[in-house]
Design an enzyme around this catalytic site. Structure first.
Site, PDB file in Angstrom:
ATOM      1  N   GLU A  15       0.855  -1.192   0.000  1.00 25.98           N
ATOM      2  CA  GLU A  15       0.000   0.000   0.000  1.00 25.98           C
ATOM      3  C   GLU A  15       0.883   1.231   0.000  1.00 25.98           C
ATOM      4  O   GLU A  15       2.027   1.166   0.442  1.00 25.98           O
ATOM      5  CB  GLU A  15      -0.820   0.061   1.302  1.00 25.98           C
ATOM      6  CG  GLU A  15      -1.933  -0.921   1.394  1.00 25.98           C
ATOM      7  CD  GLU A  15      -2.585  -0.832   2.772  1.00 25.98           C
ATOM      8  OE1 GLU A  15      -3.001   0.260   3.183  1.00 25.98           O
ATOM      9  OE2 GLU A  15      -2.650  -1.882   3.435  1.00 25.98           O
ATOM     10  N   LYS A  54       2.255   4.582   1.610  1.00 23.14           N
ATOM     11  CA  LYS A  54       2.361   5.091   2.976  1.00 23.14           C
ATOM     12  C   LYS A  54       1.959   6.559   2.934  1.00 23.14           C
ATOM     13  O   LYS A  54       2.657   7.394   2.370  1.00 23.14           O
ATOM     14  CB  LYS A  54       3.783   4.945   3.506  1.00 23.14           C
ATOM     15  CG  LYS A  54       3.917   5.397   4.938  1.00 23.14           C
ATOM     16  CD  LYS A  54       5.301   5.107   5.482  1.00 23.14           C
ATOM     17  CE  LYS A  54       5.372   5.317   6.983  1.00 23.14           C
ATOM     18  NZ  LYS A  54       5.049   6.677   7.405  1.00 23.14           N
ATOM     19  N   ARG A  69      -2.591   9.628  11.534  1.00 24.59           N
ATOM     20  CA  ARG A  69      -3.175   8.314  11.801  1.00 24.59           C
ATOM     21  C   ARG A  69      -4.412   8.507  12.655  1.00 24.59           C
ATOM     22  O   ARG A  69      -4.380   9.265  13.633  1.00 24.59           O
ATOM     23  CB  ARG A  69      -2.136   7.473  12.554  1.00 24.59           C
ATOM     24  CG  ARG A  69      -2.596   6.067  12.917  1.00 24.59           C
ATOM     25  CD  ARG A  69      -2.255   5.129  11.821  1.00 24.59           C
ATOM     26  NE  ARG A  69      -2.618   3.750  12.066  1.00 24.59           N
ATOM     27  CZ  ARG A  69      -1.782   2.827  12.518  1.00 24.59           C
ATOM     28  NH1 ARG A  69      -0.548   3.155  12.829  1.00 24.59           N
ATOM     29  NH2 ARG A  69      -2.180   1.581  12.653  1.00 24.59           N
ATOM     30  N   ARG A  71      -3.268   8.808  17.376  1.00 26.38           N
ATOM     31  CA  ARG A  71      -2.362   7.817  17.960  1.00 26.38           C
ATOM     32  C   ARG A  71      -2.096   8.043  19.425  1.00 26.38           C
ATOM     33  O   ARG A  71      -1.745   7.126  20.140  1.00 26.38           O
ATOM     34  CB  ARG A  71      -1.024   7.899  17.233  1.00 26.38           C
ATOM     35  CG  ARG A  71      -0.889   6.828  16.233  1.00 26.38           C
ATOM     36  CD  ARG A  71       0.358   7.041  15.488  1.00 26.38           C
ATOM     37  NE  ARG A  71       1.500   6.681  16.300  1.00 26.38           N
ATOM     38  CZ  ARG A  71       2.692   6.464  15.782  1.00 26.38           C
ATOM     39  NH1 ARG A  71       2.868   6.598  14.492  1.00 26.38           N
ATOM     40  NH2 ARG A  71       3.696   6.128  16.539  1.00 26.38           N
ATOM     41  N   GLU A 115      -5.907   6.874   7.827  1.00 25.59           N
ATOM     42  CA  GLU A 115      -5.110   8.090   7.843  1.00 25.59           C
ATOM     43  C   GLU A 115      -5.966   9.264   7.359  1.00 25.59           C
ATOM     44  O   GLU A 115      -6.673   9.143   6.360  1.00 25.59           O
ATOM     45  CB  GLU A 115      -3.935   7.872   6.874  1.00 25.59           C
ATOM     46  CG  GLU A 115      -2.784   8.784   7.070  1.00 25.59           C
ATOM     47  CD  GLU A 115      -1.706   8.244   8.022  1.00 25.59           C
ATOM     48  OE1 GLU A 115      -1.850   7.130   8.567  1.00 25.59           O
ATOM     49  OE2 GLU A 115      -0.736   8.976   8.225  1.00 25.59           O
ATOM     50  N   ARG A 133       4.760  -2.900  17.809  1.00 25.15           N
ATOM     51  CA  ARG A 133       5.540  -2.602  16.616  1.00 25.15           C
ATOM     52  C   ARG A 133       6.173  -3.918  16.178  1.00 25.15           C
ATOM     53  O   ARG A 133       7.156  -4.362  16.750  1.00 25.15           O
ATOM     54  CB  ARG A 133       6.626  -1.574  16.931  1.00 25.15           C
ATOM     55  CG  ARG A 133       7.397  -1.114  15.710  1.00 25.15           C
ATOM     56  CD  ARG A 133       8.486  -0.134  16.089  1.00 25.15           C
ATOM     57  NE  ARG A 133       7.972   1.057  16.750  1.00 25.15           N
ATOM     58  CZ  ARG A 133       7.377   2.070  16.110  1.00 25.15           C
ATOM     59  NH1 ARG A 133       7.228   2.034  14.802  1.00 25.15           N
ATOM     60  NH2 ARG A 133       6.940   3.105  16.782  1.00 25.15           N
ATOM     61  N   LYS A 162       7.652  -0.692   6.886  1.00 28.86           N
ATOM     62  CA  LYS A 162       7.505   0.573   6.165  1.00 28.86           C
ATOM     63  C   LYS A 162       8.784   0.880   5.412  1.00 28.86           C
ATOM     64  O   LYS A 162       9.883   0.584   5.871  1.00 28.86           O
ATOM     65  CB  LYS A 162       7.139   1.703   7.139  1.00 28.86           C
ATOM     66  CG  LYS A 162       8.130   1.927   8.245  1.00 28.86           C
ATOM     67  CD  LYS A 162       7.620   2.973   9.235  1.00 28.86           C
ATOM     68  CE  LYS A 162       8.610   3.124  10.380  1.00 28.86           C
ATOM     69  NZ  LYS A 162       8.116   3.894  11.498  1.00 28.86           N
TER      70      LYS A 162
END
Ligand code: AMP
Length: 568
Positions: free
Chosen positions: A259, A261, A266, A281, A309, A425, A431
């Protein structure tokens, strides 16, 4: 206090105060701080939890997680380190000037309170605070406006407190105990103490948004059949940076999703029965800032919790992040502002829909359901992020360039089989960002600028964390430029209110380490002058990251990796 000193103290600290008292809580917290071993921390918490009544168990579990209220509860006490310092000064009779250097030496408001209380009293009073009383204080503070009124309440609460009570009351009010405990460890301790699976404890904590209620349910054996309660934010799943394409090929299964970024904010959207809320976030609600997103979310065919997002747009095109900045910081969003800088919500994940909790489902299933509820159309205000299935990492080069050409930051590569892991994470999401190396850092001290910035606190010294486990902050540079005057003016006010120590008549200030910046630089160099061993050369601020908290900044490890990469 150093670790050795803490360990020595913990050995002699009697743990005899009643469990439902603040003193009892503090004694256990001291012992938790004195060990670095996670199992020992969990055992100490477990033994403590076992002795508490249900009401106190709920409070104790929240307090150990560093929360003043349940996570689903939007109330805050809004008490800064500056106010607490004034209160400690008033109650102990020690001048603020006398207290200031202690913040630098001890680095923690609670430790300063402990020292000041221990010094100022000839006789230690008997502990008198209970956990329930502490909670009433939090509630009253959350309902009290104005620094003066809050100060009067706090002086009343701290007068007659023991040094240990003062220390932990202050730490709880600052919102961080700093005893090497994260919410995950509290979940683990609850699971062990009551013989339940960690996964089901974590799940109930996520569904209810309350570690306190979760602990009580765990003790009762009542973890099944808990329904999702909307309108409390769930922690976001995070991505790990991929070094290069080979790294991706190694980590991902044969087929993966790719996808764009998006460089926006977010956000997690909750929608049920026409009611809508958007959370960032940092788990703050920002619905009022994006009024145009409410109607499309309110008219979804089913209730939902969507991850995505918020991006600035013009038709189908996504615009640079700077366009969005025009809208941030404004209290009210006028129709003109909405028309001048329109936004869209790009949905990329689904945590809940139609009464079904989806976090444990594989991403491909979550996407399938998401595709069914988001209306079609690349220009819609609520739109779907395109996820391509690919099986060759070599094709990613072209995808990266295409994503950049569309104005996005890079790529996200996701494992289609992976579950949604709140707050983690992991390597299920990778990413791939711009070539420019950047670091997320926290501001530790500030100085007034020069020329037209001489009235602003515009020069920032900033730090990274020692490691994921060790929150010690290590300064690695100082930056002078990159923010707008409006941002600098707003931050100047914030820094003044959150100063822990000032020098040169307020021209230089050590501040609460809460403001996160994304910085870039020419290179990293080794430095004997800096405790962490590194310094950034020519750092520049790219932007304020008010979507990140100080626990999310980069670590010394990331800095080291940059050095290694540049040496290759
Ligand atoms: P960073 O902020 O650099 O740590 O990168 C992680 C962030 O990328 C996430 O928190 C999201 O805000 C953002 N992001 C942008 N596009 C996506 C996407 N398609 N999927 C997941 N996260 C994304």
């Amino acid at each position: 206090m150093g670790r050795a000193k803490r360990e020595a103290d913990a050995g002699t600290t009697p743990t005899n105060a009643a469990p439902g008292t603040l003193e009892g809580f503090a004694q256990v917290a001291e012992r938790v701080a004195a060990t670095t071993k996670k199992l020992e921390k969990a055992a100490l918490l477990g033994a403590y939890f076992d002795d508490l009544s249900d009401e106190d168990l709920a409070l104790g579990a929240r307090y150990f997680a560093g929360q003043q209220f349940a996570q689903h509860d939007a109330r805050t006490t809004n008490v800064g380190a500056g106010l607490l310092r004034d209160v400690v000064s008033e109650v102990t009779g020690l001048e603020v000037e006398n207290l200031r250097p202690r913040y630098v030496r001890l680095g923690d408001s609670g430790e300063v309170a402990y020292e000041a209380f221990a010094e100022a009293r000839r006789e230690t009073p008997a502990p008198r605070h209970t956990l329930a009383g502490t909670q009433s204080l939090m509630r009253i503070l959350s309902e009290t406006r104005g620094t003066k009124n809050k100060k009067a309440l706090l002086v009343g609460a701290l007068a007659g407190a023991t040094p240990l009570e003062a220390k932990y009351l202050v730490k709880l009010l600052v919102g961080d105990l700093r005893i090497g405990l994260k919410e995950g460890l509290v979940e683990d301790a609850v699971a062990r103490a009551f013989g339940r699976g960690l996964a089901s404890v974590a799940r109930v904590n996520m569904l209810t948004g309350d570690i306190g209620e979760t602990a009580v349910r765990a003790r009762r054996g009542d973890l099944e059949g808990v329904r999702m309660r909307l309108f409390h934010p769930i922690k976001f799943m995070l991505a790990t940076a991929a070094a290069d394409l080979a790294d991706i090929a190694r980590q991902m299964p044969e087929e993966f999703y790719v996808e764009d970024k998006f460089d926006g904010i977010r956000a997690q959207a909750h929608a049920e029965g026409g009611r809508v809320a958007l959370y960032t976030r940092t788990l703050d609600e920002v619905t009022h800032r994006f009024p145009e997103l409410v109607a499309p979310l309110a008219t979804l065919p089913s209730d939902a919790v969507i991850d995505g997002e918020i991006v600035p747009v013009r038709g189908a095109a996504i615009l640079p992040f700077a366009e969005l900045q025009k809208r941030l910081g404004r209290k009210t969003v006028s129709d003109e502002l909405r028309a001048a800088s329109p936004v869209a919500f790009v949905a990329y994940d689904l945590l809940y829909s139609g009464g079904r909790v989806l976090v444990e489902e594989p991403l491909e299933e979550r996407r399938r359901v998401l595709e069914g509820i988001i209306p079609e159309g690349p220009s819609a205000t609520l739109r779907l992020s395109e996820a391509k299935r690919m099986s060759e990492a070599s094709g990613l080069d072209a995808e990266f360039d295409a994503a950049r050409a569309r104005g996005n930051e890079g790529l996200m590569i996701k494992d289609p089989r992976s579950s949604y892991k709140p707050g983690k994470r992991g390597r299920d999401w990778l990413k791939l960002k711009r070539a420019l190396a950047t670091l997320d850092v926290v501001v530790t001290s500030v100085e007034v600028g020069h020329g037209k910035r001489r009235h602003l606190l515009s020069d920032y010294t900033f730090a990274v964390r020692r490691s994921e486990e060790d929150p010690e902050l290590l300064n690695i540079g100082k930056a002078y430029s990159g923010l707008t005057d409006a941002e600098l003016a707003e931050l100047t006010g914030w820094f003044r209110a959150h100063t822990v120590e000032e020098f040169a008549h307020g021209r230089v200030r050590v501040v609460e380490p809460k403001i996160v910046l994304e910085v870039t630089f020419d290179r990293v160099q080794e430095s004997k002058r800096h405790k962490g061993g590194y310094a950034l050369r020519f750092p520049r601020i790219l932007r304020l990251r008010d979507d990140k908290t100080a626990d999310e900044i980069d670590t010394l490890e990331a800095v080291r990796r940059l050095v290694e990469e540049s040496n290759q």
